[in-house]
Design an enzyme around this catalytic site. Structure first.
Site, PDB file in Angstrom:
ATOM      1  N   GLN A   1       0.817  -1.207   0.000  1.00  0.00           N
ATOM      2  CA  GLN A   1       0.000   0.000   0.000  1.00  0.00           C
ATOM      3  C   GLN A   1       0.853   1.261   0.000  1.00  0.00           C
ATOM      4  OE1 GLN A   1      -2.659  -2.255   3.233  1.00  0.00           O
ATOM      5  NE2 GLN A   1      -3.225  -0.119   3.083  1.00  0.00           N
TER       6      GLN A   1
ATOM      7  N   GLU B   1       0.712  -1.827   4.536  1.00  0.00           N
ATOM      8  CA  GLU B   1       1.154  -0.427   4.570  1.00  0.00           C
ATOM      9  C   GLU B   1       2.630  -0.338   4.936  1.00  0.00           C
ATOM     10  OE1 GLU B   1       0.127   3.837   6.753  1.00  0.00           O
ATOM     11  OE2 GLU B   1      -1.336   2.223   6.803  1.00  0.00           O
TER      12      GLU B   1
ATOM     13  N   ARG C   1      -5.091   7.703  17.308  1.00  0.00           N
ATOM     14  CA  ARG C   1      -6.405   7.690  16.666  1.00  0.00           C
ATOM     15  C   ARG C   1      -7.446   7.022  17.564  1.00  0.00           C
ATOM     16  NH1 ARG C   1      -8.929   8.433  11.434  1.00  0.00           N
ATOM     17  NH2 ARG C   1      -6.990   9.191  10.517  1.00  0.00           N
TER      18      ARG C   1
ATOM     19  N   ARG D   1      -7.586  -1.592   8.985  1.00  0.00           N
ATOM     20  CA  ARG D   1      -8.774  -0.805   8.648  1.00  0.00           C
ATOM     21  C   ARG D   1      -9.417  -0.171   9.900  1.00  0.00           C
ATOM     22  NH1 ARG D   1     -13.057  -3.459   4.479  1.00  0.00           N
ATOM     23  NH2 ARG D   1     -13.903  -1.537   3.586  1.00  0.00           N
TER      24      ARG D   1
ATOM     25  N   PHE E   1      -7.543   1.780  11.912  1.00  0.00           N
ATOM     26  CA  PHE E   1      -6.291   2.345  12.434  1.00  0.00           C
ATOM     27  C   PHE E   1      -6.422   2.811  13.886  1.00  0.00           C
ATOM     28  CE2 PHE E   1      -2.599   5.271  12.293  1.00  0.00           C
ATOM     29  CZ  PHE E   1      -1.689   4.479  11.629  1.00  0.00           C
TER      30      PHE E   1
ATOM     31  N   THR F   1      -3.354  11.392  10.483  1.00  0.00           N
ATOM     32  CA  THR F   1      -3.092  12.209  11.669  1.00  0.00           C
ATOM     33  C   THR F   1      -1.659  12.733  11.674  1.00  0.00           C
ATOM     34  OG1 THR F   1      -2.661  10.176  12.902  1.00  0.00           O
ATOM     35  CG2 THR F   1      -4.856  11.123  13.083  1.00  0.00           C
TER      36      THR F   1
ATOM     37  N   GLU G   1     -12.711   3.097   5.514  1.00  0.00           N
ATOM     38  CA  GLU G   1     -12.674   2.614   6.893  1.00  0.00           C
ATOM     39  C   GLU G   1     -13.963   2.812   7.693  1.00  0.00           C
ATOM     40  OE1 GLU G   1      -8.242   3.227   8.481  1.00  0.00           O
ATOM     41  OE2 GLU G   1      -9.009   4.952   7.387  1.00  0.00           O
TER      42      GLU G   1
END
Length: 869
Positions: free
Chosen positions: A217, A252, A330, A362, A364, A464, A735
């Protein structure tokens, strides 16, 4: 010269109809046919030359140990083995941590989780490499291992400093509240279980560079890490990603290691190198969703309105930082979900354990914060004897308020969404029916109980980490009027490519089939951000649009001068260009004419998200461009004798703004919901007491199947444009739908609560597997959990070693109220709620350094350039 391909409709047909499949239409996925036919090419499907070498890794068998010696002579002598590489063979950089150091590519002296890479075997086939890894003789000195959140908190072991968010005086609010409620919720992690496992293929180039084909990703991160590991400049490495067979965050950061290993061998032997992880290896050596143990202390008034909250969120991060700092942040950002906390004290701990480093998944971290808020809402409702939906509506944010981290609440339609969904799903009527059915079941001695819940979702959209909120694109128009677009986003099955193609087609008002999106490549669009944070369409779509606008302005300027008309009289419409009353050209004719007059038909586009910033030293700012909203209503049936559960019905109303592709968006909502339902009801990650993953294959890790879908299911889109200036006023959809599954878990909780006449919040864990549901039922009924007080000691001892280091706790997630077990096993120590546990003092500051930290930020007027981590 120009030739019109027979692949497209003739222009006489195009002249009398609107362009096909522009935005707002349900265009099919660009690879839909090849997916179904099995002809879509993934990395492992690529035809490779006979000289290609294959890699497999030798893995640690200890969670925490010193490696005393590695005898690899038999490995090197095995059939087909060409080479064996260890830590000493890494040419340059040895640490591939994505943000902070701590992720060595291979073990040097200390291994910190079961499955960590000790060495890599280079062989003529995948099978030969795999077989050879088993011949290694490794000598270890075991070291103490931390395997649980509780142990990490007690020993104050963290991968990153703890972070705190504060608004008002939460303690005063709690002490003055008429009702004060404390609770605890433990939620396990989740395996990504993508269809295509981790894989990489690296080809050396004749100029000394490397071409890397990877299922990632984040192509730019793979490019940079491969370059650093093999000691090349970034421009000498090109990363290519055409498609992935699923990612969900697991590709990722954790796709990079395998590309780096292939890169080392490709440079070392100057031949193509391939590596793929088998499913079991993939599950053991890659990170998961973070397990969390969360506590809350909430004060409410008699109406159930929250006055103050003290909350502690503790994430199990594994052995290294990876992305855990941002993930726990998050979770803290979303521990309010959709509810206003007038006073709040939020602590977030990043717990270090000797397990694989957990990573993006998904949502996060958002789901772990959001579910804590939803469990707390249930707790308030059952304590006060109210309907949980009413408590949720009472505490919803209103426009003009702000979050506990300072973000203003604007364009907040959740009350409308929830009330519309309640009306459409006949919530009030069905709630009464559920109450009556449960009363009847109790009277008749039936084993079935029904549960009903309606829960909201508020999810912030943006990375973020502020600098990641940027994207680039490259658009070419050819002289036959066809268009090629390349952008920084990656396609993992979510439909990003077709959405970007629709945006480009819309800008020129041409048919979608004249637009082609090419594989994501770092030599076309550099320095890309990962396709994550639900931002793929938002940022890459805007970049593509900006490139199109540049070319369109050139064409308009040329046509105005060439035909001697004003620019305002030129319009692109129905595959044509209307130039006042002077001429009407097909789009292809105009592009050919522009080319003949030396007008550039290529342009880059760039976009950076406006408004956002977050000053971490003050825990205050606007980290999100906007919020995606939604709500779901679920009805379930549980069996109180077996704990089995069925989802009878689910109604969803979700806000995607002005949808670019409604069919793709609904598909994402459905897929996200089912994946969330799997996390909350079925997918149970289990480690034994030595830190070895027990749920390490499809045989013992259960993801949802078609049989688990709601028997009756309705998904609708909330019809309203995004007020923020996103691409065509759409909203992200990747998400947020994952968290719509909260309604299923809360409905199960509601069904269990019926056994106590809805006066007590059940002690239900996540996931709510049949075992977990049965435990919650028995606790609600005042019964002891059978395994806890009637243990067949002889049988257990016959199955485990004498020191009992290999067993699996039957009830690893224990409730706050249980204080002893008859067989004298020690419970995980309960951490006092809200205690600010700081990590041991180390060099550096508690908080990350902030460039030009903002003093007294005015969130409502904040604009870029933004400040952030």
């Amino acid at each position: 010269m120009s030739h019109h391909s027979s692949l497209f409709d003739s222009y006489s047909i195009r002249r009398v109809r609107p362009p096909k499949n522009k935005i707002g239409t349900g265009a099919k996925h660009d690879s839909a046919i090849s997916h179904v036919m099995g002809t879509a090419t993934y990395v492992d499907d690529m035809l490779k030359p006979q000289s290609t070498l294959h890699l497999a890794i030798g893995k640690s068998t200890h969670a925490h140990a010193r490696v005393l010696s590695m005898d690899l002579d038999m490995v090197k002598a095995a059939d087909g083995v060409i080479d064996v590489i260890t830590f000493e063979d890494i040419p340059a950089k040895t640490d591939i941590g994505p943000v902070f150091d701590g992720d060595p590519l291979m073990v040097d002296k200390i291994t910190e989780y079961v499955g960590q890479t000790l060495f890599a075997v280079v062989a003529t086939s995948h099978r030969a490499a795999k077989k050879a890894t088993l011949k290694a003789v490794i000598e270890y000195e075991p070291l103490p291992a931390i395997l649980t959140i509780e142990d990490a908190l007690n020993q104050e072991q963290f991968v990153r400093p703890s972070h705190f968010m504060t608004r008002g005086d939460a303690q005063v609010a709690l002490e003055s509240a008429s009702t004060r409620i404390a609770g605890h919720i433990h939620m396990l992690g989740q395996e990504h279980f993508y269809l295509e496992g981790q894989v990489s293929y690296v080809v050396p180039c004749d100029d000394g560079g490397l071409e890397v084909y990877t299922s990632s990703q984040h192509p730019s991160e793979v490019q940079q890490l491969v370059a650093e590991v093999v000691d090349l400049p970034f421009h000498a490495v090109t990363t290519v990603v055409r498609r992935m067979g699923g990612g969900f965050g697991g590709k990722e950061t954790q796709a990079a290691a395998w590309a780096c290993l292939c890169g080392i061998v490709a440079k070392r032997h100057n031949v193509p190198v391939s590596m793929r992880l088998d499913r079991q290896d993939d599950m053991v050596v890659t990170g998961k969703r973070h397990e969390f143990a969360n506590r809350y202390d909430v004060g409410v008034n008699d109406a159930g309105q929250i006055l103050g909250v003290d909350m502690q969120l503790s994430g199990l991060c594994g052995y290294s930082p990876d992305l855990s700092d941002a993930i726990v942040d998050r979770a803290m950002f979303h521990c309010d979900n959709a509810y206003y906390y007038p006073a709040a004290q939020i602590a977030g701990h990043r717990c270090k354990t000797h397990t694989v480093s957990n990573t993006a998944y998904r949502g996060f971290g958002g789901p772990q914060g959001l579910l804590t808020a939803e469990y707390m809402m249930d707790h308030i409702a059952y304590t006060l004897g109210q309907d949980p939906l009413q408590v949720r509506l009472t505490n919803l944010y209103k426009d003009g308020q702000s979050t506990h981290y300072g973000q203003p609440i604007e364009h907040f339609d959740l009350a409308t969404i929830m009330k519309s969904l309640a009306d459409d799903s006949e919530y009030d009527k069905r709630r009464q029916q559920v109450l009556e059915a449960n009363q009847k079941a109790d009277a008749e001695g039936s084993d079935k109980r029904l549960g009903l819940a309606l829960t909201p979702v508020k999810f912030g959209i943006s990375f973020t980490v502020q600098h990641l909120n940027q994207a680039g694109a490259l658009v070419h128009i050819y002289t036959d009027g066809t268009i090629q677009i390349n952008h920084g986003g990656t396609e993992m099955g979510q439909g990003l490519y077709v959405k970007i193609a629709q945006i480009v087609a819309n800008e020129f008002d041409v048919d979608l089939d004249t637009v082609k999106v090419t594989a994501t490549r770092t030599d076309k669009v550099p320095n890309t951000s990962p396709t994550a944070a639900s931002s793929g369409t938002d940022i890459n779509g805007k970049a593509a649009q900006n490139a199109c606008i540049t070319i369109r302005e050139r064409l308009v300027e040329f046509a105005a001068e060439h035909f001697e008309v004003v620019a305002e009289s030129i319009r692109f419409e129905n595959n044509h260009v209307y130039i006042a009353d002077k001429a009407t050209l097909t789009f292809a004719e105009l592009t050919l004419l522009a080319y003949q007059h030396r007008i550039s038909l290529s342009s880059t586009g760039y976009y950076k998200t406006p408004k956002i910033f977050y000053d971490r030293s003050k825990a205050w700012g606007r980290p999100f461009f906007y919020f995606a909203l939604g709500a779901s209503c679920s009805e379930v049936e549980i069996d109180i004798l077996t704990g089995e559960c069925k989802v009878l019905r689910c109604d969803i109303l979700h806000d995607v703004g002005q949808s670019i592709n409604p069919d793709i968006d609904i598909g994402q909502i459905e897929g996200g919901f089912v994946q969330g339902m799997g996390w909350l009801t079925a997918e149970e990650l289990i480690w034994d007491k030595t830190g070895k993953l027990a749920s390490n294959s499809a045989a013992n890790y259960k993801i949802p199947t078609a049989h688990d879908l709601p028997k009756q299911w309705s998904v609708k889109l909330f019809d309203r444009k995004n007020e923020e200036q996103t691409i065509y006023n759409s909203k992200a959809v990747g998400e947020p739908p994952f968290m719509l599954a909260a309604s299923v878990w809360c409905a199960i909780n509601n069904a269990v609560a019926s056994l106590g006449d809805y006066k007590k919040n059940p002690e239900l864990t996540m996931p709510a597997t049949p075992e977990a549901v049965l435990k919650a039922v028995m606790r609600m009924q005042g019964q002891a959990w059978e395994i806890a007080d009637k243990v067949d000691v002889d049988t257990i001892e016959s199955l485990t070693s004498a020191d009992d280091n290999y067993g699996i706790d039957d009830d690893r997630v224990l409730p706050q109220q249980v204080s002893h077990i008859d067989d004298d096993r020690v419970l995980p120590q309960q951490v006092s709620h809200g205690k600010n546990i700081n990590p041991t003092e180390t060099e550096g500051q508690l908080f990350d350094d902030q460039p030009e930290a903002i003093k007294d930020p005015n969130v409502s007027t904040a604009r870029g350039p933004a400040h952030g981590e």
